[in-house]
Motif scaffolding. Structure first.
Motif, short mmCIF file in Angstrom:
data_model
loop_
_atom_site.label_atom_id
_atom_site.label_comp_id
_atom_site.label_asym_id
_atom_site.label_seq_id
_atom_site.Cartn_x
_atom_site.Cartn_y
_atom_site.Cartn_z
N THR A 795 0.85 -1.19 0.00
CA THR A 795 0.00 0.00 0.00
C THR A 795 0.88 1.23 0.00
O THR A 795 2.09 1.16 -0.09
CB THR A 795 -0.90 -0.02 1.25
N ASN A 796 0.27 2.36 0.12
CA ASN A 796 1.03 3.63 0.16
C ASN A 796 1.43 4.00 1.57
O ASN A 796 1.84 5.12 1.83
CB ASN A 796 0.18 4.75 -0.44
N MET A 797 1.32 3.05 2.50
CA MET A 797 1.63 3.37 3.89
C MET A 797 3.11 3.71 4.05
O MET A 797 3.47 4.69 4.71
CB MET A 797 1.25 2.19 4.79
N LEU A 798 3.98 2.93 3.43
CA LEU A 798 5.42 3.17 3.57
C LEU A 798 5.86 4.46 2.87
O LEU A 798 6.70 5.20 3.38
CB LEU A 798 6.21 1.98 3.02
N SER A 799 5.27 4.71 1.71
CA SER A 799 5.68 5.91 0.96
C SER A 799 5.39 7.18 1.73
O SER A 799 6.07 8.20 1.56
CB SER A 799 4.96 5.94 -0.40
N ARG A 800 4.44 7.15 2.59
CA ARG A 800 4.12 8.33 3.39
C ARG A 800 5.20 8.62 4.43
O ARG A 800 5.26 9.72 4.97
CB ARG A 800 2.77 8.14 4.07
N LEU A 801 6.07 7.63 4.69
CA LEU A 801 7.14 7.83 5.66
C LEU A 801 8.44 8.27 5.02
O LEU A 801 9.42 8.52 5.73
CB LEU A 801 7.38 6.53 6.44
N LEU A 802 8.48 8.34 3.69
CA LEU A 802 9.75 8.56 3.01
C LEU A 802 10.03 10.01 2.67
O LEU A 802 11.14 10.35 2.28
CB LEU A 802 9.80 7.72 1.72
N HIS A 803 9.06 10.87 2.74
CA HIS A 803 9.24 12.26 2.35
C HIS A 803 9.66 13.09 3.56
O HIS A 803 8.92 13.94 4.06
CB HIS A 803 7.95 12.81 1.72
N VAL A 804 10.83 12.82 4.03
CA VAL A 804 11.37 13.53 5.19
C VAL A 804 12.62 14.26 4.78
O VAL A 804 13.32 13.89 3.83
CB VAL A 804 11.68 12.55 6.35
N ARG A 805 12.92 15.32 5.52
CA ARG A 805 14.10 16.14 5.19
C ARG A 805 15.13 16.18 6.30
O ARG A 805 16.30 16.35 6.04
CB ARG A 805 13.65 17.58 4.87
N HIS A 806 14.70 16.05 7.51
CA HIS A 806 15.65 16.18 8.62
C HIS A 806 16.60 14.99 8.65
O HIS A 806 16.20 13.85 8.38
CB HIS A 806 14.89 16.27 9.95
N PRO A 807 17.88 15.21 8.96
CA PRO A 807 18.86 14.10 8.97
C PRO A 807 18.45 12.94 9.88
O PRO A 807 18.57 11.78 9.49
CB PRO A 807 20.14 14.77 9.46
N ASP A 808 18.00 13.26 11.09
CA ASP A 808 17.60 12.19 12.00
C ASP A 808 16.43 11.40 11.45
O ASP A 808 16.35 10.17 11.60
CB ASP A 808 17.25 12.77 13.37
N ALA A 809 15.53 12.10 10.78
CA ALA A 809 14.39 11.42 10.20
C ALA A 809 14.83 10.50 9.06
O ALA A 809 14.32 9.39 8.89
CB ALA A 809 13.36 12.44 9.70
N LYS A 810 15.78 10.97 8.27
CA LYS A 810 16.29 10.12 7.19
C LYS A 810 16.93 8.86 7.76
O LYS A 810 16.72 7.75 7.24
CB LYS A 810 17.32 10.90 6.38
N ILE A 811 17.73 9.02 8.80
CA ILE A 811 18.36 7.86 9.42
C ILE A 811 17.30 6.89 9.93
O ILE A 811 17.43 5.66 9.78
CB ILE A 811 19.28 8.32 10.57
N ALA A 812 16.26 7.43 10.50
CA ALA A 812 15.21 6.57 11.03
C ALA A 812 14.52 5.79 9.92
O ALA A 812 14.27 4.58 10.05
CB ALA A 812 14.19 7.42 11.80
N VAL A 813 14.23 6.45 8.81
CA VAL A 813 13.54 5.77 7.70
C VAL A 813 14.45 4.70 7.09
O VAL A 813 14.02 3.59 6.78
CB VAL A 813 13.08 6.79 6.64
N ILE A 814 15.75 5.06 6.91
CA ILE A 814 16.70 4.07 6.37
C ILE A 814 16.79 2.87 7.30
O ILE A 814 16.80 1.71 6.84
CB ILE A 814 18.07 4.73 6.17
N THR A 815 16.87 3.13 8.59
CA THR A 815 16.94 2.03 9.57
C THR A 815 15.70 1.16 9.48
O THR A 815 15.77 -0.07 9.56
CB THR A 815 17.10 2.59 10.98
N ALA A 816 14.54 1.79 9.31
CA ALA A 816 13.30 1.04 9.22
C ALA A 816 13.29 0.13 7.99
O ALA A 816 12.88 -1.04 8.06
CB ALA A 816 12.11 2.01 9.18
N ILE A 817 13.75 0.67 6.85
CA ILE A 817 13.80 -0.16 5.63
C ILE A 817 14.74 -1.33 5.82
O ILE A 817 14.45 -2.46 5.41
CB ILE A 817 14.22 0.72 4.44
#
Length: 1699
Positions: A795-817
């Motif tokens: 679904t589009n649930m994961l894509s909603r988590l990918l549009h982040v800009r902050h460095p910590d948020a990026k690290i979190a999304v990468i870690t989640a993947i």
């Protein structure tokens, strides 16, 4: 006659004293001090003479004599030295009058140095004749007012010095001083006040002495009362602070002498006056406090009656003193003064407390209520001081004290809090604290023990440094010592520990109250101290009770065990916390285990010691960067196992409620909140009640701060732990959160412009959701994870988590993947495999998140970015490893985005190294999962290898290491693909894909392909190109690179042998050789793995040998064609290894090469020489060319190189090309050729042996034509450079040729050194600089490294001595190592002595003077050498003369005796040579001769003594030292002529004594050694004891002591020589050295002072006295003048003893 002598002595003594007195005003302090010391010594001998002379000087006063203070000081010393019976009253009166007249003639400060000295003189006279002094002073007391201060100050000094003499005259002094007090000026009053203080102190010393009671009669006391009134009513009101202060000091002494009535009447004035002084500085406050203490003692503790002051009258005093207690300064003297003031004030309060204990107690308690900081601090300090001392009086008032202290517990001042904490500890130790107030006091200490380090740092950074405020108690601008929070915390912590350990009465108060102080947040910083106290209490209670449980349950407000456990477990988080917090908590848990369910105690007894051991060594813990994560996991496991052991659902739920309720305790503390999330998550994992779980995860998310990465990560891990048992509940919660946050992408983009904070908040929520999804998937059971992941990704649930800009948020999304990918892998490992949907899209997301976001400038090339990129690479590796297979486009995008990471710097290594490892892992994963068959994978492999080549050939170690490691890992993976039984996706061994393909055979048609189709052929590997890339790395400077590169070659050839060849098949023999070579290569790899210290050259040799065998002919040619790049490698060692490999390839397989191949290979090698700048590397390349030319015509190459050399000499400045000239390196190669070496050397020698008449004539005339010197034949210079190359070549043929012509080559070079030195002396140094490299090369060629070192050290020295030393060292080196070459060399050099060129003769004589030492065994040669050197001892060159002489004295063995007479005659003659260097050489040669006892010196002994005595006064220190040494050495030849030699000894003995303290250390040591040799001849044992060890006379004082001792011994044992000695010493008064003059003065004075012969004494006494008082007084050197003063003192004392 005797009368005349005595008169002369008196005159001389008087003159000497006058001279010494005048020297007191010398400009040099050394002279002044020496004169003062001399007068101090003379004064006791003849004090009247000293006084008489001084009185004459003092009459002129300060205007005529600058240092009048010194004169008065000497006079005072002389007066004190006079015996009482010898005192002349008239003369003393005269002195007093002179001194007092001088004192009153000046209006200067009476504290001036000369005034104090004059006063000291008057006091010294007064100690003998007090009445005379008092009479003279009395005259001036009634004189002009300007004289009064000096007189009064003198009387004060007299009272301080002789109180017993002054007291009887006190009444008379007061009679004269009192009438004039009213007219004393303010400026003079401090002197009078100080005098009264001193007089009263003297009176108080004898106050209880009955013998002095008559002198302290009513009149004296009446006078003192009058003075008391005057000082009190008038002087203390002066505006001058000094007047007021000194008056108060005087009054402080008078209070013990005046009547009680007068004292009582004066108190209203005196007390305010003293108190007013506290407005000033600390020094004034201290003096005022001393006076106040005396006043309080006199008024309150008097034995004559009741106290003169009621307590109400003391209140003002006490209020004034209290703020002064706060004075504190950390600076040196101020701190000491403040401490003394503090002690005096405490004495004042104790005095009051002894009289009015109850009133003082009430007063202090009332002051505490005023809320004045300074007063409160002072009061608390006084209470702390007085409680132990007034405990009997104050014990009954403890309730009032406790209430007063309780009222101060909320004060904000740090100073008040610290003082209060100290008081509480004192109260507790003296039983002032009971249960009703004890808890409040304990809470106070705990509260301030909880001050955190962050609060202290904030306080230190925010504190503004202010200037010191004036000391004013009234406005409270008192300079109160700054109390820091750290000091307050330290005091409170120590107080708590004292309560728990040393005060048993506090135990009922502390237990179990201390348990309540663990929970509140405000006490978090004190938990370590509280736990330590609880542990001490528990240990004490368990010593008499088996359990803590009954007592603790009696208190209803004590926290429950669940609350305590929840609090302490979370506080365990920081293992490095202050005061060993973790260890303290674990210890307390062990003690409190009885409060918990019974079955947990034994588990904790086993588990807690392990945890304590882990955190015991904090320094070791800091070395592990993952210690925090490890420790947190240990805490979670400890909690989980504790819950499992307890196994009580109700207790678990109660603990969960405790965890939930304590979230408020960690608000803003993200580290502890993160751990609390995990603790609660682990607990919920153990709970089955879903409703309870749902409520707690809501509570957990509500209390999480997702904007902080640490808090967010802890929340995610906690949710993941819950998901292990309640996955659906967690996913439901996460979906709810996501739905509530959702907003369109357009809204998010617009929010960037409208509300950036809102976007950041959304990023935080998305980041936390991503982490929670990831950890939920990671911890969830594998049986249910597939459907959940499909729902999430599909679904589009994961894509909603990918549009982040902050460095910590990026690290979190990468870690989640990444976690999602690992969840799939974990499921596959459990046997549940499935493909990850939209894997490529997720890869694109990861690559996008890995790059820099242009919208966020803060996220640049930083550590944070590197960390993000590492995580992204790991995530890419995880995703690449999953099904489905990578497409070509995705693979290329990954490579383009990631390969550049290899170029990252080496630091910070803790961040970069993991990133590189992750990159290599990703490349291997791409290789394994890309390509349809072996050929495509080979192409992909070569593509990646060529991209990595630039890093393998880098000049940076870390880049080469990374490149080689990447290549090795890629080849390993490629081999696993090509090996049998491999996975279709390329995995080695057992893998998940095998099961998939077995289960689904129809999906993989490639399994039916033949192995030949799947495998690449050998040609696809491009082995020739690859080998020459990796072969240089086998010789790399980095051991790791060498090891990995050898493994790479092993893998390459292992692969090549397993792959089919495209053309002709290999024969069985070739295959056998290939596998044998491969086995050898594998053996090398195994050795390198086990032992990195193996010889590198041997390893390289074996690797090259194996590679040479394994390469095919075409691969070999390709390798040699591409060798230029390898030879030009940036690492020199690797380039040398490449050249070695090329030579081996040519040598072993050159027969296989065609002419075209040889031509192309030679062109490559020749072109390499043009680009290689390193000369050694170029030599190796040229050696390779020589190896290639072995089968061709070598003469062409030789001629072309010579022609090139001549051309370069003409066109270029070859001196600037030295070291980087290719032709010169070619000479090195040719010098090793066996056929050409002989002709090459002959050619060079013929050029150098050409006559150089014009050049030497130019040197002789000291003029030279620049055109002649600059004009050089190109062929000759080329030959010279070729000769240098010949020497440096090191070939066997060249070395053999040099060995055959060794003597001719060496003689030529030595003579050339002489000529070149002559040119260098006139400024033309180029020939010398050209010759030295040639000589150095010769040394290297013949293997004489020592001679090469000699040339390197002194080759360019043209100074005569250094140059001669160079020739000597060279000759010595040759003679030792090549004794057979001595004769031909000496014969050639003897002929050179007859040449016209002076500098060549000097070179020849220098060499011969050394070679003669080694000529033993060559009889005819030695005769020839002696004849030649004797003849040239008269050479016109001084250098030749002294070198020939030095050579003659070194004749070895028996030949020396044969030529002894001839040598000694030359020495005696040259001792008087006009050239000092020759004379010095003659003395040195004499020393050499004297070292041998075989010579007959008798005919020359006296002649030598006379000439050596003349040289002992030479200005040259070296000649002087050598002359003394030679004279001492003559002593062992005096046996047959002892008497005559003793005469010479006595003639020189004074000079030796004088120079034993010469200004030159060499002369001093030489004279010491000479004394050692000569003194035994005198046959006096005492001399030997005198000069025994230690015999160090470098210090002036030691030398003067030595003079005194040896003088006594000389006059005791050889008194007849005194006349001779003194005559010689007196002559030394005219020595050019001031040090020798001073030595002569000292020696003469000591010698004269011990003379017993009156005739000699009178004669030399007068002579020396005259010289000292006249001539020596005019010396410009202060040492001479100072020694003169000491000598005069010695002579005067001697004269007095004779008299």
């Amino acid at each position: 006659m005797a009368s005349s002598s005595a008169g002369d002595h008196a005159v001389n003594t008087k003159d000497a004293v006058e001279v010494l007195i005048h020297s007191l005003d010398d400009e040099s302090s050394v002279v002044r001090e020496a004169s003062m010391a001399a007068l101090y010594e003379i004064a006791p001998l003849n004090p009247m003479l000293v006084l008489d002379c001084c009185s004459v000087i003092s009459r002129g006063g300060r205007k005529r004599f600058g240092n009048i203070a010194g004169v008065f000081t000497v006079m005072a010393h002389a007066v004190r030295a006079i015996d009482s019976k010898d005192v002349d009253p008239f003369f003393m009166s005269k002195l007093v009058k002179i001194t007092l007249a001088e004192m009153i003639s000046s209006k200067q400060d009476v504290n001036a140095d000369w005034q104090r000295a004059a006063s000291g003189l008057v006091v010294a006279i007064g100690m003998h004749m007090p009445d005379l002094m008092m009479e003279e002073i009395s005259v001036h007391l009634s004189g002009p007012h300007s004289s009064l201060p000096a007189m009064v100050q003198t009387l004060a000094d007299f009272a301080s010095t002789g109180a017993s003499l002054f007291i009887p005259r006190l009444k008379g002094v007061l009679l004269r001083v009192l009438p004039i007090l009213g007219n004393v000026k303010d400026s003079q009053r401090p002197i009078f006040a100080n005098a009264f203080k001193c007089w009263c102190q003297a009176a108080l010393q004898h106050d209880h002495d009955s013998s002095f009671e008559a002198f302290l009669d009513a009149d004296v006391l009446s006078f003192l009362n009058s003075v008391f009134e005057l000082l009190l009513k008038v002087w203390v009101n002066s505006r001058d602070l000094k007047v007021r202060l000194t008056s108060v000091e005087a009054l402080g002494q008078m209070v013990g002498l005046v009547s009680r009535s007068q004292l009582k009447a004066g108190l209203p004035r005196l007390i305010p006056t003293i108190l007013d002084l506290y407005k000033k500085n600390q020094e004034v406050a201290f003096l005022a406090t001393c006076s106040l203490h005396n006043l309080l003692n006199a008024t309150l503790l008097s034995e004559s009656g009741p106290p003169l002051l009621d307590f109400e009258e003391l209140i003002t005093i006490l209020r004034t003193l209290l703020p002064v207690i706060c004075i504190n300064s950390r600076d040196g003297s101020d701190f000491a003064t403040g401490l003394k003031t503090y002690n005096q004030i405490q004495h004042c309060f104790l005095t009051v407390g002894l009289v009015y204990p109850n009133d003082l107690f009430v007063f202090l308690l009332n002051v505490c209520k005023l809320k004045d900081e300074g007063l409160m601090i002072g009061t608390l300090c006084v209470l702390k001081h007085l409680l132990p001392r007034l405990s009997e009086s104050w014990q009954v008032k403890s309730p009032s004290l406790v209430e007063a202290v309780k009222s101060l517990l909320d004060e904000q001042s740090l100073g008040v809090r610290k003082a209060l904490a100290e008081l509480i500890v004192v109260m507790a130790s003296h039983c002032y604290v009971d249960g009703s107030c004890g808890e409040l006091f304990v809470e106070f200490l705990v509260r301030h023990s909880a001050i955190t380090d962050e609060e202290i740092k904030h306080y230190d950074s925010s504190r503004v440094v202010q200037k010191t405020v004036p000391f004013q108690y009234k406005t409270l601008e008192v300079n109160i010592g700054i109390v820091s929070p750290s000091e307050l915390r330290s005091v409170c912590e120590k107080g708590l520990l004292l309560f728990a350990i040393t005060i048993p009465e506090m135990e009922p108060i502390l237990w179990p109250f201390m348990l309540k102080l663990i929970i509140p947040r405000r006490y978090s910083g004190a938990v370590a101290t509280v736990c330590r106290c609880i542990a001490e209490l528990c240990r004490y209670r368990l010593s008499y009770s088996s359990s803590l449980l009954p007592e603790s349950r009696l208190f209803v407000d004590i926290p429950s065990p669940e609350e305590l456990f929840a609090r302490l477990v979370v506080l365990l988080h920081d293992p490095l916390a202050r005061e060993q917090l973790s260890t303290r908590i674990l210890t307390v848990l062990c003690y409190l285990s009885s409060l918990f369910p019974k079955n947990v105690s034994s588990f904790w007894q086993d588990e807690i010691p392990k945890m304590k051991a882990y955190v015991s060594d904090t320094e070791d813990l800091k070395q592990d960067y993952s210690y925090q994560e490890t420790w947190d996991n240990m805490i979670i496991n400890f909690l989980a196992e504790t819950l499992d052991v307890i196994a009580d659902s109700n207790w678990t739920i109660s603990l969960g409620n405790a965890f939930s309720s304590q979230y408020v305790l960690y608000s803003g503390d993200d580290e502890h909140t993160s751990l609390l999330h995990r603790c609660l998550g682990m607990l919920l994992q153990k709970v089955e009640d879903k409703f309870y779980v749902r409520g707690k995860i809501d509570w957990m998310y509500t209390h999480a701060n997702v904007s902080v990465a640490t808090n967010r990560l802890g929340l995610a891990k906690g949710m993941g732990l819950v998901a292990a048992s309640h996955l659906d509940t967690v996913l439901e919660k996460l979906k709810t959160i996501l739905d509530n946050v959702g907003s369109s992408r357009l809204q998010r983009f617009l929010s960037f412009f409208s509300d950036r904070t809102k976007a950041e908040n959304t990023d935080d929520i998305h980041a936390s959701l991503a982490l929670m999804y990831g950890y939920a998937a990671r911890y969830a059971p594998s049986t249910v994870i597939e459907a959940r992941i499909d729902a999430l990704v599909g679904t589009n649930m994961l894509s909603r988590l990918l549009h982040v800009r902050h460095p910590d948020a990026k690290i979190a999304v990468i870690t989640a993947i990444d976690l999602l990918g690992h969840a799939v892998i974990s499921a596959a490992e459990s046997g549940i495999s499935f493909p990850l949907k939209k894997r490529d899209l997720m890869l694109d997301y990861v690559l996008a998140l890995m790059g820099r976001d242009d919208l966020d400038a803060s996220f640049d090339s930083s550590l944070e970015l590197l960390h993000t990129q590492t995580l992204a690479l790991n995530a890419c590796t995880t995703l690449v490893s999953l099904e489905p297979r990578l497409t070509m486009e995705t693979r290329n995008r990954i490579l383009e985005a990631t390969l550049g990471f290899f170029a990252l710097p080496s630091e910070p290594s803790d961040v970069i190294d993991p990133l590189i490892n992750s990159l290599i892992t990703l490349l291997c994963a791409i290789l394994l999962t890309s390509g349809e068959d072996g050929r495509s994978r080979a192409e992909q492999l070569l593509h990646m290898l060529r991209r990595i080549d630039q890093y393998i050939s880098s000049d940076l170690d870390h880049l080469r290491r990374r490149g080689c490691t990447a290549v090795y890992e890629l080849l390993l993976k490629f081999r696993s693909v090509c090996s049998s039984g491999y996975c279709p996706l390329g995995c080695a061994g057992s893998c998940i894909h095998g099961h998939q393909f077995i289960a689904q055979p129809t999906q993989r048609n490639s399994l039916n392909f033949s192995s030949k189709f799947l495998l690449p052929n050998r040609e696809a590997l491009n082995l020739g190109e690859r080998v020459i890339v990796y072969l240089p790395r086998c010789a790399d400077t980095n051991s790791e690179v060498r090891k990995v590169s050898s493994q790479i070659l092993d893998l390459l050839f292992s692969l090549s042998l397993s792959l089919p060849r495209p053309f002709e098949p290999e024969s069985d023999k070739e295959i056998e050789m290939a596998y044998s070579a491969l086995g050898s290569l594998e053996d090398i790899v195994a050795i390198l793995k086990s032992d990195a210290s193996i010889d590198q050259s041997e390893v390289l040799n074996r690797i090259v040998s194996s590679v040479c065998t394994l390469l095919t002919k075409d691969e070999l040619v390709a390798t040699l064609y591409a060798c230029v790049g390898a030879i030009r490698d940036k690492i020199r060692q690797s380039a040398l290894g490449s050249v070695y490999a090329v030579v081996e390839f040519i040598t072993r397989r050159g027969g296989e090469l065609t002419e075209a191949d040889i031509s192309r290979i030679s062109q490559s090698l020749l072109s390499a020489t043009l680009y290689v700048s390193d000369k050694n590397l170029r030599q190796e390349v040229l050696s390779a060319i020589c190896s290639l030319a072995e089968c061709t015509i070598s003469g062409v190459v030789f001629n072309e190189v010579l022609t090139a050399a001549e051309r370069d000499i003409i066109r270029k400045d070859i001196t600037r090309l030295r070291g980087s000239w290719p032709v010169q390196d070619a000479f090195y190669a040719f010098s090793q050729h066996a056929v050409l070496s002989v002709l090459f050397l002959d050619h060079v020698l013929s050029v150098l042996n050409q006559p150089a008449v014009n050049r030497d004539e130019a040197v002789k005339a000291e003029t030279i034509s620049s055109d002649e010197n600059l004009e050089r034949d190109g062929t000759s210079q080329a030959a010279l450079l070729a000769l240098t190359a010949f020497f440096r070549g090191g070939g066997k043929a060249g070395k053999r040729t040099v060995e055959l012509s060794y003597s001719s080559v060496l003689c030529t070079l030595i003579l050339q050194l002489g000529s070149c030195r002559g040119l260098a002396l006139i400024g033309y140094v180029q020939p010398l600089r050209m010759l030295l490299p040639t000589f150095q090369s010769f040394c290297e060629c013949v293997g004489d490294l020592e001679m090469g070192k000699i040339l390197a050290r002194h080759g360019e020295d043209i100074e005569a001595d250094k140059w001669i030393t160079l020739i000597h060292d060279l000759a010595s080196c040759v003679a030792i190592k090549r004794p057979k070459e001595i004769q031909p060399i000496c014969v050639a050099l003897c002929k050179a002595l007859n040449r016209n060129q002076k500098f060549q003769r000097e070179a020849a004589s220098a060499a011969l003077s050394e070679f003669v030492r080694y000529s033993d065994g060559f009889g005819s040669l030695l005769e020839q050498l002696v004849e030649a050197m004797s003849l040239h001892a008269a050479d016109e060159s001084p250098i030749v003369r002294r070198l020939c002489l030095k050579g003659l004295v070194q004749i070895p063995g028996l030949y020396a005796l044969h030529h002894a007479t001839q040598v000694l005659e030359l020495i005696v003659a040259l001792l008087e040579d006009p050239d000092e260097s020759v004379a010095f050489a003659a003395v040195q040669c004499l020393l050499v001769v004297l070292e041998s006892s075989s010579f007959n010196i008798d005919p020359f002994l006296l002649n030598l003594c006379v000439r050596l005595r003349n040289l002992q006064v030479n200005l040259d220190v070296k000649i002087r030292a050598a002359a003394f040494a030679a004279f001492g050495a003559l002593s062992k030849f005096s046996v047959r002529n002892k008497q005559n030699f003793l005469e010479q000894v006595h003639a020189s003995f004074p000079r030796i004594i004088l120079h034993v303290h010469d200004e030159d250390s060499g002369v001093r040591q030489s004279c010491k050694n000479t004394l050692w040799q000569l003194l035994p001849l005198l046959e006096v044992n005492d001399f030997s004891l005198l000069i025994g060890a230690p015999f160090n006379l470098d210090r002036r004082s030691d030398y003067e002591d030595f003079i005194r001792h040896i003088t006594k011994l000389l006059l005791q044992h050889v008194p007849s020589r005194a006349d001779t000695y003194l005559a010689s010493i007196v002559q030394a008064f005219d020595a050019p050295s001031s040090v020798i003059q001073a030595n002569a003065i000292c020696f003469a004075a000591c010698l004269i002072s011990h003379l017993e012969d009156q005739r000699l004494f009178s004669y030399y006494y007068a002579q020396v006295f005259g010289l000292l008082t006249e001539k020596m007084s005019q010396s410009p050197d202060p040492l001479v003048r100072a020694t003169r003063s000491s000598a005069l003192s010695t002579l005067i004392k001697a004269g007095c003893s004779v008299k």
